[in-house]
Each structure stands twice: as structure tokens, then as C-alpha cells.
Design a protein around this motif. Structure first.
Motif, PDB file in Angstrom:
ATOM      1  N   HIS A  40       0.876  -1.179   0.000  1.00 40.48           N
ATOM      2  CA  HIS A  40       0.000   0.000   0.000  1.00 40.48           C
ATOM      3  C   HIS A  40       0.906   1.220   0.000  1.00 40.48           C
ATOM      4  O   HIS A  40       1.698   1.413   0.918  1.00 40.48           O
ATOM      5  CB  HIS A  40      -0.923  -0.004   1.216  1.00 40.48           C
ATOM      6  N   LYS A  42       0.104   4.344   0.222  1.00 41.19           N
ATOM      7  CA  LYS A  42      -0.474   5.547   0.847  1.00 41.19           C
ATOM      8  C   LYS A  42       0.407   6.086   1.966  1.00 41.19           C
ATOM      9  O   LYS A  42       0.349   7.269   2.280  1.00 41.19           O
ATOM     10  CB  LYS A  42      -1.871   5.241   1.395  1.00 41.19           C
ATOM     11  N   ALA A  83      -7.921   1.206  -3.327  1.00 45.76           N
ATOM     12  CA  ALA A  83      -8.574   0.437  -2.254  1.00 45.76           C
ATOM     13  C   ALA A  83      -9.453   1.294  -1.351  1.00 45.76           C
ATOM     14  O   ALA A  83      -9.448   1.143  -0.132  1.00 45.76           O
ATOM     15  CB  ALA A  83      -7.513  -0.309  -1.441  1.00 45.76           C
ATOM     16  N   ARG A 140     -15.089  -0.847   9.812  1.00 46.31           N
ATOM     17  CA  ARG A 140     -15.208   0.405   9.070  1.00 46.31           C
ATOM     18  C   ARG A 140     -16.217   0.321   7.946  1.00 46.31           C
ATOM     19  O   ARG A 140     -17.187   1.069   7.923  1.00 46.31           O
ATOM     20  CB  ARG A 140     -13.835   0.795   8.504  1.00 46.31           C
ATOM     21  N   HIS A 171      -9.893  -5.234   4.920  1.00 47.25           N
ATOM     22  CA  HIS A 171      -8.849  -4.609   5.754  1.00 47.25           C
ATOM     23  C   HIS A 171      -9.359  -4.750   7.192  1.00 47.25           C
ATOM     24  O   HIS A 171     -10.304  -4.068   7.580  1.00 47.25           O
ATOM     25  CB  HIS A 171      -8.693  -3.144   5.368  1.00 47.25           C
ATOM     26  N   TYR A 176      -5.860  -2.827  14.941  1.00 44.21           N
ATOM     27  CA  TYR A 176      -5.282  -1.675  15.636  1.00 44.21           C
ATOM     28  C   TYR A 176      -5.784  -1.540  17.074  1.00 44.21           C
ATOM     29  O   TYR A 176      -5.246  -0.750  17.843  1.00 44.21           O
ATOM     30  CB  TYR A 176      -5.518  -0.388  14.830  1.00 44.21           C
ATOM     31  N   GLY A 215      -5.243  -7.522   4.421  1.00 43.23           N
ATOM     32  CA  GLY A 215      -4.065  -6.886   4.961  1.00 43.23           C
ATOM     33  C   GLY A 215      -4.190  -5.581   5.693  1.00 43.23           C
ATOM     34  O   GLY A 215      -5.062  -4.756   5.449  1.00 43.23           O
ATOM     35  N   SER A 216      -3.239  -5.498   6.602  1.00 45.52           N
ATOM     36  CA  SER A 216      -2.881  -4.302   7.360  1.00 45.52           C
ATOM     37  C   SER A 216      -1.473  -4.631   7.848  1.00 45.52           C
ATOM     38  O   SER A 216      -1.060  -5.798   7.781  1.00 45.52           O
ATOM     39  CB  SER A 216      -3.817  -4.124   8.560  1.00 45.52           C
ATOM     40  N   THR A 217      -0.760  -3.654   8.343  1.00 41.60           N
ATOM     41  CA  THR A 217       0.591  -3.957   8.842  1.00 41.60           C
ATOM     42  C   THR A 217       0.538  -4.932  10.029  1.00 41.60           C
ATOM     43  O   THR A 217       1.252  -5.941  10.024  1.00 41.60           O
ATOM     44  CB  THR A 217       1.339  -2.654   9.189  1.00 41.60           C
ATOM     45  N   PRO A 218      -0.304  -4.679  11.047  1.00 45.23           N
ATOM     46  CA  PRO A 218      -0.257  -5.618  12.179  1.00 45.23           C
ATOM     47  C   PRO A 218      -0.633  -7.045  11.796  1.00 45.23           C
ATOM     48  O   PRO A 218       0.044  -7.992  12.221  1.00 45.23           O
ATOM     49  CB  PRO A 218      -1.259  -5.034  13.192  1.00 45.23           C
ATOM     50  N   ARG A 233      -1.847  -6.844   1.594  1.00 44.28           N
ATOM     51  CA  ARG A 233      -1.580  -5.407   1.462  1.00 44.28           C
ATOM     52  C   ARG A 233      -1.118  -4.860   2.819  1.00 44.28           C
ATOM     53  O   ARG A 233      -1.698  -5.203   3.854  1.00 44.28           O
ATOM     54  CB  ARG A 233      -2.839  -4.638   1.017  1.00 44.28           C
ATOM     55  N   ALA A 234      -0.108  -4.018   2.792  1.00 45.30           N
ATOM     56  CA  ALA A 234       0.325  -3.320   4.011  1.00 45.30           C
ATOM     57  C   ALA A 234       1.130  -2.114   3.569  1.00 45.30           C
ATOM     58  O   ALA A 234       1.711  -2.120   2.478  1.00 45.30           O
ATOM     59  CB  ALA A 234       1.180  -4.239   4.884  1.00 45.30           C
ATOM     60  N   GLY A 235       1.131  -1.074   4.391  1.00 39.99           N
ATOM     61  CA  GLY A 235       1.831   0.154   4.017  1.00 39.99           C
ATOM     62  C   GLY A 235       2.752   0.663   5.111  1.00 39.99           C
ATOM     63  O   GLY A 235       3.920   0.978   4.872  1.00 39.99           O
ATOM     64  N   VAL A 236       2.240   0.703   6.350  1.00 40.23           N
ATOM     65  CA  VAL A 236       3.007   1.310   7.447  1.00 40.23           C
ATOM     66  C   VAL A 236       4.312   0.554   7.720  1.00 40.23           C
ATOM     67  O   VAL A 236       5.306   1.144   8.152  1.00 40.23           O
ATOM     68  CB  VAL A 236       2.142   1.348   8.731  1.00 40.23           C
TER      69      VAL A 236
HETATM   70  C1  LIG Z   1      -7.876  -0.941   2.376  1.00 45.58           C
HETATM   71  C2  LIG Z   1      -6.569  -0.895   3.090  1.00 45.58           C
HETATM   72  N1  LIG Z   1      -5.650  -1.826   2.824  1.00 45.58           N
HETATM   73  C3  LIG Z   1      -4.446  -1.827   3.442  1.00 45.58           C
HETATM   74  C4  LIG Z   1      -4.121  -0.867   4.368  1.00 45.58           C
HETATM   75  C5  LIG Z   1      -2.738  -0.869   4.949  1.00 45.58           C
HETATM   76  O1  LIG Z   1      -2.700  -1.108   6.291  1.00 45.58           O
HETATM   77  P1  LIG Z   1      -1.585  -0.441   7.238  1.00 45.58           P
HETATM   78  O2  LIG Z   1      -1.892   1.029   7.241  1.00 45.58           O
HETATM   79  O3  LIG Z   1      -1.854  -1.108   8.540  1.00 45.58           O
HETATM   80  O4  LIG Z   1      -0.263  -0.766   6.662  1.00 45.58           O
HETATM   81  C6  LIG Z   1      -5.077   0.110   4.682  1.00 45.58           C
HETATM   82  C7  LIG Z   1      -4.798   1.138   5.698  1.00 45.58           C
HETATM   83  O5  LIG Z   1      -5.608   1.931   6.086  1.00 45.58           O
HETATM   84  C8  LIG Z   1      -6.327   0.106   4.032  1.00 45.58           C
HETATM   85  O6  LIG Z   1      -7.270   1.035   4.270  1.00 45.58           O
END
Ligand SMILES: Cc1ncc(COP(=O)(O)O)c(C=O)c1O
Length: 380
Positions: A40, A42, A83, A140, A171, A176, A215-218, A233-236
Motif C-alpha cells: 500500500h 499511501k 482500495a 469500518r 482490511h 489496531y 491486509g494491514s501492517t499488524p 496489502r500493508a503500508g506502514v
Molecule cells: C484498504 C486498506 N488496505 C491496506 C491498508 C494498509 O494497512 P496499514 O496502514 O496497517 O499498513 C489500509 C490502511 O488503512 C487500508 O485502508
């Protein structure tokens, strides 16, 4: 450190070796599990970093705005998942990206939005690949995994000209709220098992579901199984932050970004020190530490945390530093003009305040300034 002291503050520093270690950690983890990463972008919003994130990966990326999609597409990224559920006023922008050859996938969780997306696609003789957003944890957004609800939406989407149903996305943001790695592992398993069951439901109903995207980072760092998942998917994770430290999925040494700031005053009556990084440089994101609401850890200019110094209040251009113990801050040791670094609570929002990363090598030399973009338009 002379180079750092010459920078005008506040500004954003990126420790490249720490970031590369973080990226390598998740790549290795997912490679062992046999599932690709769709990073991700973002959090980072930077072409140079995106190239490191897709190294040795199939190349698909995730974005949170169409501005990101446009910028990354112009830099050669062609498989892009937007996303966030698509709003009607973004369909012309999405269609323009699709027309330019970008394989832009959209996210849907309603038949109304699907009809609008289909109409925009057929007007231009295009097809949008689409994923259905599933709500696995009531956090969400997304559609219920209840088979009757899900299958009826999937059938509606499958029948709309201009849309190509590709599968499911979720997600699990409730990760969190986790208070231990085992709690996050359980959420990751809920994410995986709900998604794979929903994918089976679609396939049993004769509907296409090649993609199962989680996905998320945690959850990416704590999951024990990815069976049935086709991408994570993960970004942080590339930067990490104090929130991830609190969730126990990384340590303070794994935080790759910091805000360089300067001491601009001491306020003895309240045992405070003032720095020139306020909420415009850090964001307002906070977390509770030993019962105190904090906005960042205060480190020396080499990035080492300074005892119990934390940011406990922010104004627009002022950061208020106090000691967790409530004790006095030695103004002789930290005189006005001292350069410090702040470790952020939330990497996405802190990075969003800046237009570039000052990239540090392992000896803390600035070796590059990588542009970072924001906004919602491609020129922004
Ligand atoms: C749809 C979606 N996928 C992936 C992520 C990435 O997760 P993280 O921010 O925990 O890395 C997010 C984060 O908000 C998200 O909204």
C-alpha cells in the motif's frame, strides 16, 4: 551530524537502512508463506520508495487516492488497486487512467456504486476490474459476509457490463485495537478464514473469485497462515511508528522516519521545553503512554530516545516537551538551537505533512532528497 544541523527544521528524515530492513522482513515472511505483497503506497507516496517496495514482487500496488494512481502509473506502475470505495465524482478520473492503459482495479460494496462504475466504463468502451469489499470485523466498511447478501451483490456486479468481478478485499482494521501479538494473530486468522469462506461461497455460486486480498501492517506481521489468500496489502510496515511498537509488531529501533526539530525555548514554571515541530509537522495522532497522552518520543539527533522526554501537547508550530516523570528538563544540556528528532505516533499522517524525505545512509549522511506527494489531484 553537521549536515543535519544545517537543515531548516522541521523536516522529515528517512533512515534508508531501517526502511530496507523493514521491507526485507515482510518480503521474507510472505515469500516463506508463498503469498505476494501488494504494497500500500499511501504511507510513503514516493516513487523511489515504491520501487523498493515492489522489488522481487509481482509489481501490483495499492493506492488510497487516484492522484497516487496517476503519479505511480506515470512512473511505470501499471497494476494498481484503488482500495477505497469509488465515489461517482471520481469515475471520470478513473476512466481516464484506465484509458491510458493502467490496469486500475476498483473497490465496491454496493450495487448503486457498481451501476455508476459500469455506466462510466461502458461510456468509454472500457472495463474496470473490481473487487468487493468485505466487512470481516465490523470495523469500518464493506459488505456483510452473509452468503445471501454477498452472493446477491456479486451476481449484480457480475451482470453489469463494463465491470469484471475479480474477487474480494478486506482490511481488518480492528487489529489496531489489539493489545498483544496473540490478539492480532487471532484477528489475522479471522480476516483469512472469513475471506476464504466468502471466496468459496462465490465460487460455489459459479462466480469468479481469483483474488483474495487481505491486509494491514499488524495482521501482515502477526498472521500464522495465509492459506487461500492470494495477496497481502500493508503500508506502514516500511516506516513503522509508535503505534506499531505499542501493538508489539516492531520495536523502536525499527522506526525509519523521524521529524527533525530544534529546541526553541524552555518554560521552567511548567517543566517544559518547546520545539519547532507542532501538529503541522507531526499530525495530531496520539497514543496513551504510561497513562499520559503523547504525540511522539524525543530523541537526540542520532535518533536515540532521550530518557523519558515526550511530546505531550502540540500547537500549530510548537511542540511541548515534558518528562513522563514530570521532572525538570535540563536546559543546560538541551539549549536553544539543539537539534532533536521526534519518532512519530502514526507514520502515514506524519509523512503526509511533508513534501520530501531527507534520506540518511548508515552514517547519518544525507544522500538524497526524495519527493513525496499528497493531495487528490495529479498536479497536487
Ligand atoms: C484498504 C486498506 N488496505 C491496506 C491498508 C494498509 O494497512 P496499514 O496502514 O496497517 O499498513 C489500509 C490502511 O488503512 C487500508 O485502508
Amino acid at each position: 551530524m553537521d549536515q543535519l544541523r544545517a537543515l531548516e527544521t522541521p523536516c522529515l528524515l528517512l533512515d534508508r537502512a531501517v526502511m530496507e530492513r523493514n521491507i526485507h522482513r515482510l518480503h521474507r515472511r510472505l515469500r516463506t508463506a508463498g503469498v505476494p505483497l501488494r504494497p500500500h503506497l499511501k504511507t510513503t507516496k514516493c516513487v523511489e520508495i515504491a520501487r523498493l517496495l515492489v522489488r522481487d514482487q509481482p509489481g501490483g500496488v495499492t493506492v488510497s487516492t487516484l492522484a497516487e494512481a496517476g503519479r505511480f502509473s506515470a512512473s511505470g506502475f501499471q497494476d494498481i488497486l484503488y482500495a477505497v470505495a469509488i465515489a461517482p465524482n471520481k469515475l471520470a478520473h478513473a476512466a481516464a487512467l484506465r484509458r491510458s492503459g493502467t490496469m486500475l482495479s476498483l473497490l465496491l460494496d454496493s450495487a448503486d456504486a457498481a451501476r455508476a462504475a459500469g455506466a462510466a466504463a461502458t461510456r468509454d468502451g472500457l472495463t474496470f476490474p473490481v473487487l468487493i469489499e468485505l466487512d470481516v470485523d465490523g470495523h469500518r466498511s464493506g459488505v456483510s459476509p452473509d452468503p445471501s447478501v454477498l452472493v446477491s451483490l456479486a451476481r449484480a456486479i457480475h451482470a453489469i457490463p463494463g465491470l469484471a468481478l475479480r474477487g474480494l478485499l478486506t482490511h481488518a482494521g480492528s487489529a489496531y485495537d489489539g493489545t498483544s501479538v496473540s490478539a492480532i494473530t487471532a484477528i489475522a486468522e479471522l480476516e483469512r478464514s472469513t475471506m476464504t469462506a466468502a471466496a468459496a461461497t462465490l465460487r460455489d455460486a459459479g462466480l469468479p473469485c481469483p483474488t483474495v486480498s487481505v491486509g494491514s501492517t499488524p495482521t501482515a506481521l502477526a498472521a500464522q497462515s495465509y492459506e487461500g489468500v492470494t495477496e497481502v496489502r500493508a503500508g506502514v510496515f516500511a516506516f513503522n511508528d509508535l503505534m506499531q511498537v505499542r501493538l508489539c509488531v516492531c520495536s523502536v529501533e525499527d522506526i525509519a522516519i523521524s521529524v527533525l526539530t530544534t529546541v526553541i525555548g524552555h518554560y521552567a514554571p511548567k517543566n517544559r521545553m518547546i520545539v519547532d515541530a507542532g501538529w503541522t509537522a507531526l499530525s495530531q495522532d496520539s497514543l496513551r503512554h504510561s497513562g499520559v497522552l503523547i504525540f511522539g518520543y524525543v530523541c537526540d539527533d542520532a535518533g536515540q530516545p532521550l530518557e523519558d522526554l515526550v511530546l505531550t501537547a502540540l500547537n500549530q508550530e510548537h511542540g511541548i516537551v515534558t518528562r513522563l516523570s514530570g521532572g525538570t528538563i535540563d536546559s543546560g544540556r538541551l539549549p536553544i538551537g539543539t537539534t532533536l528528532r521526534i519518532l512519530p505516533v502514526h507514520a502515514c499522517s506524519t509523512a503526509a505533512a511533508h513534501d520530501r524525505y531527507y534520506v540518511l545512509d548508515e552514517s547519518a549522511q544525507i544522500v538524497a532528497a526524495w519527493p513525496r506527494f499528497g493531495g487528490w489531484t495529479e498536479s497536487g
